[in-house]
Every structure is written in structure tokens, then in C-alpha cells.
Design a protein around this motif. Structure first.
Motif, mmCIF file in Angstrom:
data_model
loop_
_atom_site.group_PDB
_atom_site.id
_atom_site.type_symbol
_atom_site.label_atom_id
_atom_site.label_comp_id
_atom_site.label_asym_id
_atom_site.label_seq_id
_atom_site.Cartn_x
_atom_site.Cartn_y
_atom_site.Cartn_z
ATOM 1 N N VAL A 76 0.837 -1.204 0.000
ATOM 2 C CA VAL A 76 0.000 0.000 0.000
ATOM 3 C C VAL A 76 0.870 1.252 0.000
ATOM 4 O O VAL A 76 0.602 2.221 -0.721
ATOM 5 C CB VAL A 76 -0.959 -0.002 1.203
ATOM 6 N N ALA A 77 1.942 1.243 0.794
ATOM 7 C CA ALA A 77 2.850 2.390 0.839
ATOM 8 C C ALA A 77 3.477 2.636 -0.531
ATOM 9 O O ALA A 77 3.594 3.791 -0.972
ATOM 10 C CB ALA A 77 3.928 2.159 1.890
ATOM 11 N N GLU A 78 3.873 1.579 -1.217
ATOM 12 C CA GLU A 78 4.486 1.739 -2.544
ATOM 13 C C GLU A 78 3.470 2.247 -3.564
ATOM 14 O O GLU A 78 3.776 3.131 -4.379
ATOM 15 C CB GLU A 78 5.080 0.413 -2.998
ATOM 16 N N GLN A 79 2.265 1.675 -3.537
ATOM 17 C CA GLN A 79 1.253 2.086 -4.507
ATOM 18 C C GLN A 79 0.848 3.536 -4.308
ATOM 19 O O GLN A 79 0.808 4.330 -5.257
ATOM 20 C CB GLN A 79 0.033 1.165 -4.416
ATOM 21 N N PHE A 80 0.535 3.894 -3.067
ATOM 22 C CA PHE A 80 0.099 5.261 -2.816
ATOM 23 C C PHE A 80 1.277 6.235 -2.809
ATOM 24 O O PHE A 80 1.108 7.421 -3.122
ATOM 25 C CB PHE A 80 -0.726 5.329 -1.536
ATOM 26 N N GLY A 81 2.465 5.740 -2.488
ATOM 27 C CA GLY A 81 3.648 6.580 -2.658
ATOM 28 C C GLY A 81 3.876 6.920 -4.119
ATOM 29 O O GLY A 81 4.291 8.042 -4.455
ATOM 30 N N PRO B 259 8.690 4.333 -4.408
ATOM 31 C CA PRO B 259 8.469 5.615 -3.733
ATOM 32 C C PRO B 259 7.435 5.468 -2.618
ATOM 33 O O PRO B 259 6.722 4.476 -2.573
ATOM 34 C CB PRO B 259 7.960 6.511 -4.855
ATOM 35 N N GLY B 260 7.395 6.422 -1.766
ATOM 36 C CA GLY B 260 6.468 6.405 -0.636
ATOM 37 C C GLY B 260 7.068 7.066 0.577
ATOM 38 O O GLY B 260 6.425 7.880 1.240
ATOM 39 N N GLY C 283 8.563 9.407 3.061
ATOM 40 C CA GLY C 283 8.595 10.863 3.129
ATOM 41 C C GLY C 283 7.404 11.554 2.506
ATOM 42 O O GLY C 283 7.311 12.786 2.588
ATOM 43 N N THR C 284 6.489 10.801 1.917
ATOM 44 C CA THR C 284 5.326 11.447 1.295
ATOM 45 C C THR C 284 4.293 11.872 2.345
ATOM 46 O O THR C 284 3.524 12.814 2.107
ATOM 47 C CB THR C 284 4.658 10.520 0.281
ATOM 48 N N ASN C 285 4.270 11.171 3.498
ATOM 49 C CA ASN C 285 3.357 11.538 4.593
ATOM 50 C C ASN C 285 1.928 11.765 4.096
ATOM 51 O O ASN C 285 1.281 12.767 4.422
ATOM 52 C CB ASN C 285 3.875 12.784 5.317
ATOM 53 N N ILE C 286 1.435 10.839 3.303
ATOM 54 C CA ILE C 286 0.085 10.940 2.739
ATOM 55 C C ILE C 286 -0.940 10.980 3.866
ATOM 56 O O ILE C 286 -0.873 10.177 4.800
ATOM 57 C CB ILE C 286 -0.188 9.736 1.818
ATOM 58 N N PRO C 287 -1.909 11.898 3.818
ATOM 59 C CA PRO C 287 -2.939 11.940 4.862
ATOM 60 C C PRO C 287 -3.709 10.620 4.922
ATOM 61 O O PRO C 287 -4.188 10.122 3.902
ATOM 62 C CB PRO C 287 -3.850 13.086 4.419
ATOM 63 N N ILE C 288 -3.821 10.056 6.114
ATOM 64 C CA ILE C 288 -4.539 8.810 6.331
ATOM 65 C C ILE C 288 -5.837 9.097 7.077
ATOM 66 O O ILE C 288 -5.862 9.859 8.048
ATOM 67 C CB ILE C 288 -3.674 7.809 7.116
ATOM 68 N N PHE C 289 -6.916 8.498 6.592
ATOM 69 C CA PHE C 289 -8.230 8.572 7.222
ATOM 70 C C PHE C 289 -8.631 7.148 7.604
ATOM 71 O O PHE C 289 -8.402 6.214 6.842
ATOM 72 C CB PHE C 289 -9.277 9.121 6.242
#
Length: 340
Positions: A94-99, A162-163, A165-171
Motif C-alpha cells: 500500500v505504501a508503494e502504490q500510494f507513494g 516511492p512512498g 517521506g510522502t506523509n500521505i494523509p490517512i483517514f
């Protein structure tokens, strides 16, 4: 409270790429992108898609792939998952895909996470195999995923590229008090599936707010509610259009799923009283009507719940009618005080 005293709140879209009768998944994908582009013009904040599996007429199974299609065809609206069913995947994947998504479309990607399989138990077994009980480690998997997406993982032996350091907002998504308390404990925004499972909604939101712990991600509680909206110029037309949605939920109740059906004049000729009762319980948080009815309904809902954002699901058979519904709803939301 007068309508004018209500401050504006964000409003967003939840889409499942539902296939209508006579259409194909390719048609559903094209309509999803068309809707996302229209939503962007209308001021919707987010366009989310949900992970489902083994549902012939719901085409959003490869969710991250579809999100890339939507993000690539839009320019500013936030795009994300509502949600990714984390136990179906490892946190690293999931981190790689969303990164990757966040690298392609920086500053526009959201990651909503759910604990349910998004399908039946037999299909869940086919997806998870030896990880069939992965839902038990959902809290730990969230922490692992957060670590993969952070800058703090740079010294670890396993990293997301990638992923990182992206710190994608998580809900956190859910329909129970479990998810509410977990979101509160982790200091994350909470999105409730009130569009199909409203029974625990008010209790879950209360527990979330009462137990919320500020975090590096969020300082105060943030509640999103998913709601059904069928808007039309008149109440009568909206009720007619809503029969497609009601027939879809009847299919969920009976297990006899079909493509999204055209609207019918008298749905009582089709379903039983028991089916009707079950569907109306699932659709308790629905807003069906013309602009004045919607405005009144949304005002009462906001006063009762204090939600910070609504995310709208509109299962309407005809694509142009669906676009019109989202336009009318945007006008209603903009009519509250302070919105231009």
C-alpha cells in the motif's frame, strides 16, 4: 439555529464505478472520470473510490489503478481511497502504490483505510490466503504503514520506494465503534459509512470525539459522513430517480445483485414489505429531493451531528441525471453562510 448561522463545510464525492444496465466497466470508468472533472469544477474537495471484489457490477476492484486514471484526468481535486481494505494487502505494498500516486500527483492524494474485506468471506479467503485473519492486526498494520510513509523510516532495512517521506494523509473508515475508538486513539480523521450502515453512526461519532487524542497528524477531531444524495429540480423527480438506488440496495438485502437499474414509477410493485423495511434502514442517512428539501435536510443533519465534511454517494441510472444531482447538491452546500 438559522441556516445563515451555519458555516460552510467541505463536500466530496464517493464513487464505486457502478455499472448500469446496458453498460460496461469501460463505460463506468469513463463516467467516473467525467464526474471527477465536473466535481472539480463545482468545488468538491475530494473524489474517493472504494475497494470491492467479486461484484460483477462494481468495477472499482483495482482501486489504486483507477485513482491514477482519475488523478491523471483532473488537475486540482484531491483523489483518494474510500477506502483501501488494508487487511487485503501488506502495508508495504500500500505504501508503494500510494507513494507512487503521491509522487505522480503531489499534494493531491488521500489514503482512506478500512478493516472489512470489501467482499464475501469466500472471496476474502481467495485474496488473503494464509493471511485470512489479517484484520486482527489492523491497528499494528496502520502504524507500519505510517512508518513506511514517513521520513523516520530512512534507517530501516525495509523501506517504501516511492512512498517514504510522502506523509500521505490517512483517514480511518468504519461503521462501528471499533474504528471510531481506533481513529480517536491514533489521532486520525474518521469517515463513517453512514450511507449504508447508519445504525451506530451517532454513537460512534460521540465516542470518537470524547476519546480523541491529538497527534502529529491532527489536533482536533475531524468527522466525515458519507451520505446518499439524489437531487433533482423537484421532489417528485428525485423520488423517481431514487428508485434505482433502492433497487440496488434491495439486491444487497436479497443477494440478487444486478446492474444499476433504470428508475421505476412504483417500486412497491417490485419489493416486499420486509425488503422495503431493510432497505430503508440502510438508507436512513439519505437526502432525496429538490433544492429546498435538500437544504432543509442537510441543515438539520449538520445541526444534529456537527460533521466536519460530507462525502456524497449518488447512485443514479442516467449519467446526465447523476451529474445534475451533484451540481444541485453543490449549489445547496454553497448556499450556506460564507460560501461563494
Amino acid at each position: 439555529m438559522d441556516q445563515e448561522q451555519l458555516s460552510p463545510i467541505p463536500f466530496s464525492v464517493l464513487d464505486l464505478a457502478v455499472v448500469a444496465e446496458g453498460k460496461t466497466p469501460a463505460d463506468a470508468f469513463a463516467q467516473s472520470l467525467d464526474l471527477a472533472r465536473e466535481a472539480e469544477k463545482l468545488g468538491y474537495k475530494r473524489f474517493w473510490m472504494a475497494e470491492h471484489h467479486n461484484m460483477e457490477h462494481v468495477a472499482s476492484s483495482a482501486t489504486s489503478v483507477l485513482l491514477s486514471y482519475i488523478a491523471g484526468g483532473t488537475t486540482s481535486i484531491r483523489v483518494g481511497s474510500g477506502g483501501i481494505m488494508l487487511p487485503n494487502h501488506t502495508p508495504l505494498i500500500v505504501a508503494e502504490q500510494f507513494g507512487t500516486l503521491a509522487t505522480l500527483y503531489p499534494g493531491r492524494i488521500d489514503l482512506g483505510l478500512g478493516r472489512a474485506p470489501g467482499t464475501d468471506q469466500t472471496t476474502a479467503l481467495a485474496i488473503r490466503r494464509e493471511r485470512f485473519h489479517a484484520a486482527d492486526s489492523f491497528p499494528e498494520d496502520i502504524r507500519e504503514l505510517q512508518s513506511f510513509l514517513s521520513d523516520d523510516n530512512s534507517e530501516a532495512r525495509v523501506r517504501a520506494f516511492p512512498g517514504e517521506g510522502t506523509n500521505i494523509p490517512i483517514f480511518l473508515l468504519g461503521s462501528s465503534t471499533f474504528s471510531a475508538l481506533l481513529a480517536a486513539d491514533y489521532g486520525l480523521p474518521y469517515a463513517f459509512a453512514s450511507h449504508f450502515a447508519p445504525r451506530e453512526f451517532l454513537r460512534a461519532v460521540r465516542l470518537y470525539r470524547e476519546n480523541f487524542k491529538p497527534s502529529e497528524y491532527l489536533q482536533t477531531p475531524y468527522v466525515m459522513s458519507c451520505i446518499n444524495v439524489i437531487a433533482a429540480p423537484t421532489d417528485e423527480e428525485a423520488e423517481f430517480l431514487s428508485s434505482s438506488m433502492k433497487l440496488m440496495f434491495r439486491g444487497i438485502v436479497t443477494g440478487l445483485r444486478r446492474p444499476l437499474q433504470p428508475p421505476v414509477k412504483n417500486i412497491d410493485d417490485i419489493w416486499t414489505e420486509m425488503e422495503r423495511e431493510a432497505v430503508y434502514q440502510m438508507l436512513a442517512v439519505s437526502f432525496i429531493g429538490g433544492p429546498e428539501s435538500l437544504r432543509s435536510g442537510i441543515q438539520s443533519f449538520r445541526e444534529q451531528t456537527g460533521v466536519d465534511e460530507v462525502i456524497v454517494s449518488s447512485n443514479i441510472y442516467d449519467h446526465q441525471d447523476r451529474l445534475r444531482s451533484y451540481r444541485l447538491f453543490a449549489e445547496v452546500m454553497k448556499s450556506f453562510a460564507g460560501t461563494t
